[in-house]
Design an enzyme around this catalytic site. Structure first.
Site, PDB file in Angstrom:
ATOM      1  CB  SER A 187       8.819   6.386  -4.393  1.00  0.00           C
ATOM      2  OG  SER A 187       8.175   6.501  -3.142  1.00  0.00           O
ATOM      3  N   GLY A 210       6.966  -2.269  -4.327  1.00  0.00           N
ATOM      4  CA  GLY A 210       7.016  -1.470  -3.113  1.00  0.00           C
ATOM      5  C   GLY A 210       5.993  -0.337  -3.084  1.00  0.00           C
ATOM      6  CG  HIS A 211       6.137   2.311   0.276  1.00  0.00           C
ATOM      7  ND1 HIS A 211       7.237   1.545   0.590  1.00  0.00           N
ATOM      8  CD2 HIS A 211       6.495   3.594   0.493  1.00  0.00           C
ATOM      9  CE1 HIS A 211       8.219   2.333   0.986  1.00  0.00           C
ATOM     10  NE2 HIS A 211       7.803   3.580   0.928  1.00  0.00           N
ATOM     11  CG  ASN A 212       4.421   5.878  -1.819  1.00  0.00           C
ATOM     12  OD1 ASN A 212       3.252   5.692  -1.457  1.00  0.00           O
ATOM     13  ND2 ASN A 212       5.323   6.425  -1.017  1.00  0.00           N
ATOM     14  CB  ALA A 258      -0.915  -0.004   1.220  1.00  0.00           C
TER      15      ALA A 258
END
Length: 364
Positions: free
Chosen positions: A279, A259-261, A238
């Protein structure tokens, strides 16, 4: 699932020859095809195996001679792999049926669409909305306020976290995890990794005053576009504040971590053991071959192809083809590999020159 040659040709959008009313029960490789099978012989390389088989019908290459191959019926295809996609779809015995198993636990505030199948031991949280025609296999859990579009299929053991939103026809294979917390922590002072990057290794690191890791919570959820597929044991974290996003039509293999973002574009292919650090931004139609890894905050354009095992530490523009560690454009990577292969000969030349300079009387 029995089908006639005519029905298969219609599903493939191509031409049938011979006895088109002939019924076949399953596709098979030429070497093992029986009289009720459809042999898959889409190139001339399979001609001998097809002649030796008991097959009466086959998918063959353009220009194949049915009499020479001993066939009663055949289907010709211009593009073999595309035909495989259409053929396997036609024969796929996808489970059918609707209804809710009595062991399922469904919050009263959840909204369940029409013609939905919910299997044993499924748990569905408050505020969840399932579109029409969804199939939820056994032991799936769907967190608070998650939404699924029409026709989604969640394989056994799938976990959908809170505030995750899946488009239409999303497929997850068993034990996929969508919406796990991101791997994001911070220390009071600069952490060792931050100090290492800042000093570039010029200063030996000493223990920080406080190395405690404080969790940065993941509030952003995940958004999967229409027709996304996620393989077994793959995880999509998330986002921290904004959601992690996977674009329409992207296909993710088994044992992948996103991974997140991260933002992954449309119609990408993400092969097994790929790891995308947080990211990252990736354009449409990118190809991540097996074991590709990317650092955090990288940006790749559209149509970037990454060869197997590439480690991507920098940005690349539209249309790049990269390989290696660190990843380089293919011409640069090939030049680097060629130079490395020449090092033993170069070392020998240098050693000979050194010997001549040390002992000039022995030259010649």
């Amino acid at each position: 699932m029995p089908l006639t040659i005519a029905e298969i040709a219609q599903a493939l959008g191509t031409t049938a020859h011979g006895n088109t009313a002939l019924v076949v029960r399953r596709p098979a490789e030429p070497g093992s095809a029986g009289p009720d099978d459809l042999a898959l012989a889409m190139s001339k390389a399979y001609a001998d195996a097809l002649r030796a088989s008991q097959a009466r019908a086959a998918i063959v290459w353009d220009g194949a001679d049915l009499d020479d191959l001993g066939l009663a019926a055949a289907i010709t295809v211009p593009r073999a792999r595309l035909a495989m996609a259409q053929l396997t779809q036609a024969f796929d015995p996808r489970p059918t049926g609707t209804g809710i198993h009595p062991t399922a636990v469904i919050d009263p505030a959840a909204q369940i669409g029409a013609d939905v199948h919910i299997g044993p031991f499924v748990v569905i949280g408050p505020g969840v909305a399932l579109g029409d025609g969804c199939r939820i296999d056994s032991h799936v859990s769907i967190g608070d306020r998650a939404t699924l579009g029409a026709g989604c299929w969640l394989g056994a053991g799938t976990r959908i976290g809170r505030d995750c939103h899946l488009g239409a026809r999303v497929i997850t294979q068993p034990n996929a995890v969508i919406g796990s917390d991101g791997f994001s922590y911070v220390t009071t002072d600069l952490a060792n990794e931050e100090r290492a990057i800042k000093t570039m290794g010029r200063t030996q690191l000493t223990p920080p005053q406080d190395g405690t890791r404080h969790r940065i919570h993941s509030l952003g959820g995940v958004v999967l576009g229409d027709d996304v597929e996620v393989g077994s044991n793959s995880t999509i974290d998330a986002g921290t504040i904004r959601p992690t996003r996977i674009g329409r039509g992207t296909k993710i293999d088994n044992q992948v971590h996103i991974g997140h973002n991260c933002v992954v574009g449309e119609d990408c292919i993400v092969c097994g053991h790929v790891g995308l650090a947080g990211s990252g931004t990736f354009g449409d139609r990118c190809v991540f071959a097996g074991k590709v890894g990317t650092k955090d905050h990288v940006t790749l354009g559209n149509d970037v192809v990454m060869g197997g095992g590439a480690n991507v530490y920098s940005d690349f523009p539209d249309g790049a083809f990269v390989m290696g560690s660190p990843a380089l454009d293919m011409p640069d990577h090939r030049a680097q590999q060629k130079a490395l292969r020449g090092l033993p000969q170069l070392q020998k030349i240098v050693a000979d020159l050194r010997a001549r300079l040390t002992n000039p009387g022995e030259a010649g």
